[in-house]
Design an enzyme around this catalytic site. Structure first.
Site, PDB file in Angstrom:
ATOM      1  N   THR A  97       0.850  -1.198  -0.014  1.00 22.73           N
ATOM      2  CA  THR A  97       0.092  -0.263  -0.069  1.00 22.73           C
ATOM      3  C   THR A  97       0.881   1.384  -0.004  1.00 22.73           C
ATOM      4  O   THR A  97       1.719   1.515   1.084  1.00 22.73           O
ATOM      5  CB  THR A  97      -1.027  -0.026   1.246  1.00 22.73           C
ATOM      6  OG1 THR A  97      -1.371  -1.312   1.470  1.00 22.73           O
ATOM      7  CG2 THR A  97      -2.074   1.143   1.250  1.00 22.73           C
ATOM      8  N   HIS A 197      -9.287  -8.609  -1.341  1.00 17.46           N
ATOM      9  CA  HIS A 197      -9.426  -9.368  -0.061  1.00 17.46           C
ATOM     10  C   HIS A 197     -11.175  -9.306  -0.089  1.00 17.46           C
ATOM     11  O   HIS A 197     -11.675  -8.429  -0.162  1.00 17.46           O
ATOM     12  CB  HIS A 197      -8.892  -8.507   1.064  1.00 17.46           C
ATOM     13  CG  HIS A 197      -7.438  -8.840   1.182  1.00 17.46           C
ATOM     14  ND1 HIS A 197      -6.783  -8.314   0.428  1.00 17.46           N
ATOM     15  CD2 HIS A 197      -6.756  -9.512   2.073  1.00 17.46           C
ATOM     16  CE1 HIS A 197      -5.386  -8.538   0.577  1.00 17.46           C
ATOM     17  NE2 HIS A 197      -5.431  -9.272   1.733  1.00 17.46           N
ATOM     18  N   GLU A 200     -13.382 -12.400   3.789  1.00 15.08           N
ATOM     19  CA  GLU A 200     -12.412 -12.654   5.038  1.00 15.08           C
ATOM     20  C   GLU A 200     -13.159 -12.886   6.249  1.00 15.08           C
ATOM     21  O   GLU A 200     -12.887 -13.437   7.137  1.00 15.08           O
ATOM     22  CB  GLU A 200     -11.309 -11.447   5.336  1.00 15.08           C
ATOM     23  CG  GLU A 200      -9.946 -12.207   5.480  1.00 15.08           C
ATOM     24  CD  GLU A 200      -8.937 -10.929   5.473  1.00 15.08           C
ATOM     25  OE1 GLU A 200      -9.016  -9.851   5.013  1.00 15.08           O
ATOM     26  OE2 GLU A 200      -7.770 -11.202   6.371  1.00 15.08           O
ATOM     27  N   ASP A 281       0.601 -14.775   2.444  1.00 17.27           N
ATOM     28  CA  ASP A 281      -0.259 -13.486   3.058  1.00 17.27           C
ATOM     29  C   ASP A 281       0.774 -12.723   3.577  1.00 17.27           C
ATOM     30  O   ASP A 281       1.350 -11.645   3.199  1.00 17.27           O
ATOM     31  CB  ASP A 281      -1.060 -13.872   3.921  1.00 17.27           C
ATOM     32  CG  ASP A 281      -2.319 -12.646   4.308  1.00 17.27           C
ATOM     33  OD1 ASP A 281      -2.215 -11.777   3.420  1.00 17.27           O
ATOM     34  OD2 ASP A 281      -3.253 -12.928   4.791  1.00 17.27           O
TER      35      ASP A 281
HETATM   36  P1  IMP Z   1       2.067  -3.009   3.172  1.00 19.09           P
HETATM   37  O1  IMP Z   1       0.700  -2.840   2.471  1.00 19.09           O
HETATM   38  O2  IMP Z   1       3.372  -3.499   2.427  1.00 19.09           O
HETATM   39  O3  IMP Z   1       2.249  -2.067   4.233  1.00 19.09           O
HETATM   40  O4  IMP Z   1       1.421  -4.325   3.925  1.00 19.09           O
HETATM   41  C1  IMP Z   1       0.802  -4.236   5.231  1.00 19.09           C
HETATM   42  C2  IMP Z   1      -0.544  -4.052   4.847  1.00 19.09           C
HETATM   43  O5  IMP Z   1      -1.098  -5.151   4.177  1.00 19.09           O
HETATM   44  C3  IMP Z   1      -1.377  -4.019   6.188  1.00 19.09           C
HETATM   45  O6  IMP Z   1      -1.438  -2.859   6.892  1.00 19.09           O
HETATM   46  C4  IMP Z   1      -2.733  -4.641   5.536  1.00 19.09           C
HETATM   47  O7  IMP Z   1      -3.511  -3.076   5.332  1.00 19.09           O
HETATM   48  C5  IMP Z   1      -2.742  -5.299   4.653  1.00 19.09           C
HETATM   49  N1  IMP Z   1      -2.929  -6.496   5.003  1.00 19.09           N
HETATM   50  C6  IMP Z   1      -1.979  -7.463   5.423  1.00 19.09           C
HETATM   51  N2  IMP Z   1      -2.428  -8.793   5.737  1.00 19.09           N
HETATM   52  C7  IMP Z   1      -3.813  -8.484   5.472  1.00 19.09           C
HETATM   53  C8  IMP Z   1      -5.097  -9.430   5.526  1.00 19.09           C
HETATM   54  O8  IMP Z   1      -4.922 -10.574   6.135  1.00 19.09           O
HETATM   55  N3  IMP Z   1      -6.199  -8.783   5.435  1.00 19.09           N
HETATM   56  C9  IMP Z   1      -6.544  -7.581   4.926  1.00 19.09           C
HETATM   57  N4  IMP Z   1      -5.459  -6.695   4.721  1.00 19.09           N
HETATM   58  C10 IMP Z   1      -3.906  -7.227   5.046  1.00 19.09           C
HETATM   59 ZN    ZN Z   2      -3.638 -10.457   2.372  1.00 18.32          ZN
END
Ligand code: IMP
Ligand code: ZN
Length: 342
Positions: A97, A197, A200, A281
């Site tokens: 993100t 997603h 869930e 994940d």
């Molecule tokens: P980033 O997007 O690289 O910062 O990874 C972490 C982000 O991935 C978290 O802040 C969540 O928004 C998202 N995330 C990680 N695992 C899950 C999940 O199982 N469900 C929904 N969002 C997730």
């Molecule tokens: Zn995920």
């Protein structure tokens, strides 16, 4: 079987960058032991319930604090890629993100992750290469305006890096925020593939809305079947659409959305021949890797080596890349099979 799972050339399609940091990477980024333990704390829970999923999200703050400079975003990205490469992943779709940090804005964040991806290709010491692509995420907790600005930025960056940026995802705490369909329609019109997603947690109206949009893949897909928090209508519609599912066994078990491994909804996907792939994940948060996920699948669902190889082979059709890349990957898989099966 563990060695087989390790050696198998694998496809990873659902890995969040900031959920995939190993202890060694966190240390390299300057994290102290207490923060590392906090990042991995969900693994020590003796009992989990569906509410455990809510406890997962604050944990990502630790990773975000550790990757709050360009230099650390770059280091984290390269380390995560190397971990997947060491685990014999031949094709990786990493997702993240875009966010602002101490010395970067969202655009610079994307540029930094892409630089780490492109540099990695040139500097990996391994003989087997790995193809790495990027999926950019929209956090469902963001409002329509923020999400809309984000999609415009993603589309702009896709124009600049069409060979790296392949898709858009909707992620974040499923108990908060919502799915803005128009945002994803815009992304699709601009040549991006979509994964969401989805299901869930139980939320049949939203799940139906997502099905009507027809994403290219969904993450988790837990609460669709009536036995897993969904209902007959959702399951009926899903069987008709057959949208491929990114299954993350350990993540679902630890977050309490699945009642143990044997109680995982993947058994309905297998039984009904719905396309799926096996993914990690957040391998750092859940202390797993892709080999381990394949091993757990074989252990709990009685799958043999050929079954696992077939899952990898068929996952190639689910990637967000060209037919040429699919052909290349299938060749790699076939060659490996010829050498490793009698
Ligand atoms: P980033 O997007 O690289 O910062 O990874 C972490 C982000 O991935 C978290 O802040 C969540 O928004 C998202 N995330 C990680 N695992 C899950 C999940 O199982 N469900 C929904 N969002 C997730
Ligand atoms: Zn995920």
């Amino acid at each position: 079987m563990e060695i087989f799972c390790k050696n198998l050339p694998k496809i990873e399609l659902h890995a969040h960058l900031n959920g995939s940091l190993s202890s060694a990477t966190l240390k390299k980024l300057g994290c102290l032991t207490d923060s590392i333990s906090e990042y991995q704390k969900l693994n020590t829970l003796l009992e989990t319930t569906p509410e455990t999923l809510n406890d997962c999200f604050p944990v990502f703050k630790i990773a975000h604090n550790a990757t709050n400079t360009k230099e650390n975003v770059y280091t984290a990205t390269q380390s995560v890629i190397k971990d997947f490469h060491d685990d014999n992943v031949v094709y990786l779709e990493l997702r993240t993100t875009p966010r602002n940090g101490d010395d970067f804005d969202k655009e610079t964040y994307i540029e930094t992750v892409i630089k780490a991806i492109c540099d990695y290709k040139n500097c990996s010491g391994k003989t087997e290469s790995m193809i790495i692509k990027l999926i950019l995420c929209i956090d469902r907790r963001h409002d329509i305006r923020t999400s809309s600005e984000m999609i415009d930025l993603i589309i702009k960056m896709k124009g600049k890096y069409p060979h790296v940026i392949k898709g858009v995802d909707l992620c974040g705490n499923p108990n908060e925020g919502k799915f803005f369909r128009g945002i994803f329609e815009k992304a699709r019109e601009n040549g991006l593939k979509i994964t969401l997603h989805c299901a869930e947690v139980a939320n049949s109206d939203e799940v139906m809305e997502m099905f009507e949009f027809k994403p290219d893949r969904i993450g988790h897909g837990t609460c669709i079947h009536g036995d897993f928090g969904g209902n007959e209508m959702l399951w009926w519609k899903f069987q008709d659409l057959r949208i491929p599912v990114e299954c993350c066994l350990t993540s679902n078990v630890i977050c309490g959305t699945s009642n143990g491994f044997e109680g995982h909804h993947i058994k309905e996907l297998i039984k009904n021949k719905i396309p799926f792939c096996i993914c990690t994940d957040d391998k750092g948060v859940f202390n797993t890797d892709l080999s381990c996920e394949y091993f757990l699948l074989s252990k709990h669902f009685g799958l043999d080596k050929m079954d696992l190889w077939k899952i990898c082979f068929e996952s190639v059709d689910l990637i967000f890349d060209s037919d040429e890349v699919k052909r290349e990957l299938k060749k790699v898989m076939m060659n490996w099979m010829e050498k490793n099966f009698d």
